[in-house]
Design a protein around this motif. Structure first.
Motif, PDB file in Angstrom:
ATOM      1  N   PHE A   1       1.046  -1.159  -0.062  1.00 14.81           N
ATOM      2  CA  PHE A   1       0.150  -0.048  -0.144  1.00 14.81           C
ATOM      3  C   PHE A   1       0.869   1.362  -0.224  1.00 14.81           C
ATOM      4  N   VAL A   2       0.387   2.219  -0.890  1.00 16.30           N
ATOM      5  CA  VAL A   2       1.566   3.163  -0.986  1.00 16.30           C
ATOM      6  C   VAL A   2       0.588   4.672  -1.039  1.00 16.30           C
ATOM      7  N   GLU A   3       1.181   5.578  -0.679  1.00 16.41           N
ATOM      8  CA  GLU A   3       0.279   7.046  -0.961  1.00 16.41           C
ATOM      9  C   GLU A   3       0.209   7.430  -2.174  1.00 16.41           C
ATOM     10  N   ASP A   4      -1.100   7.800  -2.351  1.00 14.91           N
ATOM     11  CA  ASP A   4      -1.238   8.423  -3.840  1.00 14.91           C
ATOM     12  C   ASP A   4      -1.071   9.895  -3.822  1.00 14.91           C
ATOM     13  N   LEU A   5       0.173  10.403  -4.126  1.00 14.70           N
ATOM     14  CA  LEU A   5       0.666  11.537  -3.974  1.00 14.70           C
ATOM     15  C   LEU A   5       0.443  12.654  -4.899  1.00 14.70           C
ATOM     16  N   ASP A   6       0.096  13.723  -4.823  1.00 13.57           N
ATOM     17  CA  ASP A   6       0.036  15.024  -5.647  1.00 13.57           C
ATOM     18  C   ASP A   6       1.319  15.635  -6.211  1.00 13.57           C
ATOM     19  N   VAL A   7       2.185  14.660  -7.046  1.00  9.13           N
ATOM     20  CA  VAL A   7       3.532  15.070  -7.343  1.00  9.13           C
ATOM     21  C   VAL A   7       3.385  16.402  -7.756  1.00  9.13           C
ATOM     22  N   ALA A   8       2.612  16.737  -8.968  1.00 11.49           N
ATOM     23  CA  ALA A   8       2.881  18.130  -9.577  1.00 11.49           C
ATOM     24  C   ALA A   8       2.723  19.193  -8.436  1.00 11.49           C
TER      25      ALA A   8
ATOM     26  N   ASN B   1       5.199   6.068  11.541  1.00 12.43           N
ATOM     27  CA  ASN B   1       3.735   6.597  12.014  1.00 12.43           C
ATOM     28  C   ASN B   1       3.074   6.543  10.521  1.00 12.43           C
ATOM     29  N   ALA B   2       3.594   7.251   9.845  1.00 12.67           N
ATOM     30  CA  ALA B   2       2.865   7.512   8.347  1.00 12.67           C
ATOM     31  C   ALA B   2       2.594   6.248   7.688  1.00 12.67           C
ATOM     32  N   ALA B   3       3.869   5.355   7.752  1.00 10.60           N
ATOM     33  CA  ALA B   3       3.707   4.199   6.969  1.00 10.60           C
ATOM     34  C   ALA B   3       2.752   3.349   7.441  1.00 10.60           C
ATOM     35  N   MET B   4       2.411   3.153   8.762  1.00 11.01           N
ATOM     36  CA  MET B   4       1.453   2.533   9.447  1.00 11.01           C
ATOM     37  C   MET B   4       0.066   2.968   9.210  1.00 11.01           C
ATOM     38  N   ASN B   5      -0.086   4.206   9.052  1.00  9.22           N
ATOM     39  CA  ASN B   5      -1.415   4.659   8.566  1.00  9.22           C
ATOM     40  C   ASN B   5      -1.601   4.357   7.248  1.00  9.22           C
ATOM     41  N   VAL B   6      -0.695   4.330   6.493  1.00 11.19           N
ATOM     42  CA  VAL B   6      -0.931   4.107   4.891  1.00 11.19           C
ATOM     43  C   VAL B   6      -1.591   2.508   5.036  1.00 11.19           C
ATOM     44  N   LEU B   7      -0.904   1.705   5.868  1.00 15.39           N
ATOM     45  CA  LEU B   7      -1.153   0.137   5.955  1.00 15.39           C
ATOM     46  C   LEU B   7      -2.381   0.209   6.386  1.00 15.39           C
ATOM     47  N   GLN B   8      -3.075   0.873   7.584  1.00 15.50           N
ATOM     48  CA  GLN B   8      -4.306   0.519   7.893  1.00 15.50           C
ATOM     49  C   GLN B   8      -5.265   1.116   6.684  1.00 15.50           C
ATOM     50  N   ARG B   9      -4.953   2.155   6.025  1.00 17.42           N
ATOM     51  CA  ARG B   9      -5.817   2.844   4.930  1.00 17.42           C
ATOM     52  C   ARG B   9      -5.852   1.683   4.056  1.00 17.42           C
TER      53      ARG B   9
ATOM     54  N   VAL C   1      -2.005  -1.281  -4.105  1.00 20.80           N
ATOM     55  CA  VAL C   1      -3.106  -0.132  -3.891  1.00 20.80           C
ATOM     56  C   VAL C   1      -2.628   1.153  -3.167  1.00 20.80           C
ATOM     57  N   GLN C   2      -3.218   2.204  -4.015  1.00 20.60           N
ATOM     58  CA  GLN C   2      -2.857   3.414  -3.670  1.00 20.60           C
ATOM     59  C   GLN C   2      -3.937   4.120  -2.499  1.00 20.60           C
ATOM     60  N   VAL C   3      -3.524   4.734  -1.548  1.00 21.68           N
ATOM     61  CA  VAL C   3      -4.449   5.450  -0.561  1.00 21.68           C
ATOM     62  C   VAL C   3      -4.161   6.674  -0.514  1.00 21.68           C
ATOM     63  N   GLU C   4      -5.326   7.358   0.091  1.00 20.83           N
ATOM     64  CA  GLU C   4      -5.228   8.876   0.401  1.00 20.83           C
ATOM     65  C   GLU C   4      -3.979   9.232   1.081  1.00 20.83           C
ATOM     66  N   ALA C   5      -3.137  10.174   0.723  1.00 19.03           N
ATOM     67  CA  ALA C   5      -2.161  10.517   1.557  1.00 19.03           C
ATOM     68  C   ALA C   5      -2.405  11.601   2.615  1.00 19.03           C
ATOM     69  N   ARG C   6      -3.495  12.446   2.512  1.00 15.01           N
ATOM     70  CA  ARG C   6      -3.644  13.483   3.523  1.00 15.01           C
ATOM     71  C   ARG C   6      -3.791  12.866   4.668  1.00 15.01           C
ATOM     72  N   GLY C   7      -2.856  13.689   5.618  1.00 21.52           N
ATOM     73  CA  GLY C   7      -3.109  13.502   6.999  1.00 21.52           C
ATOM     74  C   GLY C   7      -2.478  12.078   7.526  1.00 21.52           C
ATOM     75  N   THR C   8      -1.572  11.372   6.735  1.00 22.32           N
ATOM     76  CA  THR C   8      -1.020  10.195   7.383  1.00 22.32           C
ATOM     77  C   THR C   8       0.123  10.516   8.229  1.00 22.32           C
ATOM     78  N   THR C   9       0.677  11.642   8.272  1.00 19.31           N
ATOM     79  CA  THR C   9       1.704  12.116   8.988  1.00 19.31           C
ATOM     80  C   THR C   9       1.049  12.887  10.626  1.00 19.31           C
ATOM     81  N   LYS C  10       0.176  13.430  10.341  1.00 21.93           N
ATOM     82  CA  LYS C  10      -0.523  13.840  11.465  1.00 21.93           C
ATOM     83  C   LYS C  10      -1.164  12.855  12.238  1.00 21.93           C
ATOM     84  N   GLU C  11      -2.153  12.258  11.823  1.00 23.98           N
ATOM     85  CA  GLU C  11      -2.688  11.087  12.556  1.00 23.98           C
ATOM     86  C   GLU C  11      -1.957   9.975  13.334  1.00 23.98           C
ATOM     87  N   CYS C  12      -2.346   9.748  14.421  1.00 23.06           N
ATOM     88  CA  CYS C  12      -1.825   8.911  15.327  1.00 23.06           C
ATOM     89  C   CYS C  12      -2.188   7.419  15.000  1.00 23.06           C
TER      90      CYS C  12
END
Length: 281
Positions: A147-154, A231-239, A190-201
């Protein structure tokens, strides 16, 4: 039906329906003056390996990937992979570009130096691509689901002054390769929503603002502490589990998360990835 193209850009394309499986032949002239021919092939999904049943996925055979700033990637199971060191390559590029700026535009010497600059740029591009190939192949061979973040690269390139590093990272290319390799090796990507993965516990879900220079996650609500990117990677896994319609398993990486200063935490050098093609010892 799925089309697999061997290059990511073309200039001239010829379609030949008379040849089974060959969708196109593409010819491209590089800025270095060299010509390349690539073939686009069409394969049937039945020729690809079957992916594991979604219901069989758990935290031990799945991984969340945080595309990092200090690290190239950080995995939910405690691996931090270093950036590829391209400083010598960029120093050579700056040196050759200075030489080019002193040549008379349109002269033979200018054209010779322009080709040198183009070849240095190509070398940097190929090093990044090789690095990404090795990383993505290791990931899809080791795990049943990535599972990986769907980033807005541009948007990232427009909003951040550190644009060169993000372009070196070529995150969109990395994700595209990951999806391509997932099909080849029978791995869910699978790409997941990236927003908030760093902030969220990752433990309790409470959001906490963190300036970019704060590299540790310490939740004021539940007390969970770990590396910021872990922490962000764990949130990506959960999402990711939520994205594929599964509940979060009882035994999760959150319960065994390790600080970065413990011996069990694995920091992987870019040199090891380049030399061995994996993140293993």
């Amino acid at each position: 039906m799925k089309r697999l193209f061997l290059t990511d850009s073309t200039e001239t394309t010829h379609y030949n329906p008379a040849k089974p499986g060959v969708v196109s032949t593409s010819i491209k002239k590089e800025r270095t003056g060299e010509w390349f021919v690539s073939f686009g092939l069409e394969t049937d999904d039945a020729d690809l390996p079957a992916k594991p049943d979604v219901d069989s996925l758990d935290a031990s055979n799945s991984v969340g990937i945080d595309l990092g700033i200090l690290n190239y990637i950080h995995t939910s199971d405690g691996k931090a992979v270093d950036w590829l060191d391209l400083e010598d390559d960029y120093e050579r590029l700056r040196r050759e570009q200075r030489k080019l700026s002193r040549k008379q535009n349109g002269s033979n010497n200018y054209e010779k130096q322009r080709l040198i600059v183009a070849k240095v740029k190509r070398q940097i591009r190929w090093k990044v691509l090789d690095y990404q190939h090795k990383l993505t192949t290791w990931l899809v061979r080791k795990y049943d689901a990535v599972f990986v973040e769907d980033l807005d690269v541009a948007g990232m390139l427009q909003s951040d002054g550190n644009a060169r590093n993000k372009q070196d990272a070529a995150w969109r290319q990395f994700i595209t390769l990951l999806e391509y390799k997932g099909d080849l090796y029978g791995t869910h990507v699978v790409q997941v929503e990236a927003r908030g993965t760093t902030k969220e516990c990752a433990s309790c879900g409470v959001e906490t603002e963190k300036p970019i220079w704060v590299r540790e996650h310490s939740c004021p609500s539940c007390g969970f502490e770990t590396d910021r990117d872990a922490n962000a990677a764990m949130n990506v896994l959960q999402r990711g589990f939520s994205e594929v319609g599964l509940g979060w398993p009882e035994s999760t990486p959150v319960e065994t998360a390790l600080p970065t200063d413990t011996p069990e935490f694995q920091r992987v050098s870019a040199k090891r990835v380049v030399e061995t093609g994996s993140l293993g010892a």
